[in-house]
Design an enzyme around this catalytic site. Structure first.
Site, PDB file in Angstrom:
ATOM      1  N   CYS A  83     -22.407   6.750 -44.675  1.00  0.00           N
ATOM      2  CA  CYS A  83     -21.642   7.013 -46.411  1.00  0.00           C
ATOM      3  C   CYS A  83     -22.092   5.879 -47.224  1.00  0.00           C
ATOM      4  CB  CYS A  83     -20.021   7.571 -45.681  1.00  0.00           C
ATOM      5  SG  CYS A  83     -19.115   7.982 -47.786  1.00  0.00           S
ATOM      6  N   HIS A 196     -20.362  12.988 -43.760  1.00  0.00           N
ATOM      7  CA  HIS A 196     -20.057  11.572 -42.387  1.00  0.00           C
ATOM      8  C   HIS A 196     -20.361  12.497 -41.597  1.00  0.00           C
ATOM      9  CE1 HIS A 196     -17.423   8.795 -44.575  1.00  0.00           C
ATOM     10  NE2 HIS A 196     -17.642   9.863 -45.722  1.00  0.00           N
ATOM     11  N   GLU A 198     -19.285  11.953 -38.632  1.00  0.00           N
ATOM     12  CA  GLU A 198     -17.881  11.852 -37.448  1.00  0.00           C
ATOM     13  C   GLU A 198     -16.834  13.164 -37.494  1.00  0.00           C
ATOM     14  OE1 GLU A 198     -16.886   9.393 -41.011  1.00  0.00           O
ATOM     15  OE2 GLU A 198     -19.102   9.625 -39.469  1.00  0.00           O
TER      16      GLU A 198
END
Length: 209
Positions: A83, A196, A198
């Site tokens: 990001c 992202h 995650e």
């Protein structure tokens, strides 16, 4: 690999611990650090980030880390940037005044106003939520980190700015949001994702594995 040293570079951003947790879920044992020596000694590194360009670059500058990151990127060891971590790879950003790392050529610009989706309806800025990612190359031609991801897999995005990449060969994937947003970059050992991993479920965890 026994004694494999993975450094997560602490930029002071809010997603640091989410990235650490994702790496641990897939069996990694990362070190979250602001130490230039620890980063320089690592076998691989992750550069996360959320928020604004100047806030993260100030953190890195105050800790005298930009040259360490540039040297790591030039070393051939794996560097994953997520990001805002991907955005600061570039030379400059409309989001702030501080220059980026300049590892890749180009600039970070705001998503244009008045953009519409394929259905003609206006799209919101920031670009927030799940969106498809289309890789430029076929699976067997991609960087190994992306090799097993099907085309048009959904990943999670949160951003108002996108990367205007100088060298089209650095663009590994795009995502549609009124324009083709650069969703991932690859140059040798350097990988960046605008989305992202995650926050992107099983597909995202596979990138950290």
């Amino acid at each position: 690999m026994k004694d494999f040293r993975l450094a997560i570079i602490n930029t002071g951003a809010a997603n640091i611990h989410s990235v650490e947790k994702a790496v641990r879920i897939v069996g990694g044992d990362p070190i979250v650090t602001t130490s230039a020596d620890v980063i320089a000694d690592a076998h691989a590194a992750i550069l996360p980030g959320v928020g604004a360009n100047d806030a993260v670059m100030k953190q890195l500058n105050d800790r005298e880390l930009p040259d360490t990151i540039r040297e790591f990127a030039a070393s051939g060891r794996p560097l994953l940037c997520v990001c805002l971590g991907m955005q600061i790879l570039f030379e400059r950003s409309e989001e702030g005044e501080l220059p980026g790392l300049g590892v890749l050529g180009g600039e970070v610009v705001r998503l244009p106003n008045g953009i519409s989706g394929s259905n003609g309806l206006p799209l919101k800025i920031p670009h927030m939520g799940w969106n498809t990612v289309r890789f430029k190359d076929q699976s067997e031609q991609r960087h190994p980190i992306f090799a097993d991801i099907p085309q048009d897999t959904y990943f999670y995005f949160v951003h108002s700015y996108h990367c205007d990449v100088e060298d089209a060969r650095d663009v590994a994937a795009t995502s549609p949001h009124g324009i083709d947003v650069c969703a991932a970059v690859v140059r040798g050992n350097i990988v960046g994702t605008k989305f992202h991993p995650e926050k992107s479920g099983r597909s995202g965890l596979g990138i950290y594995d």
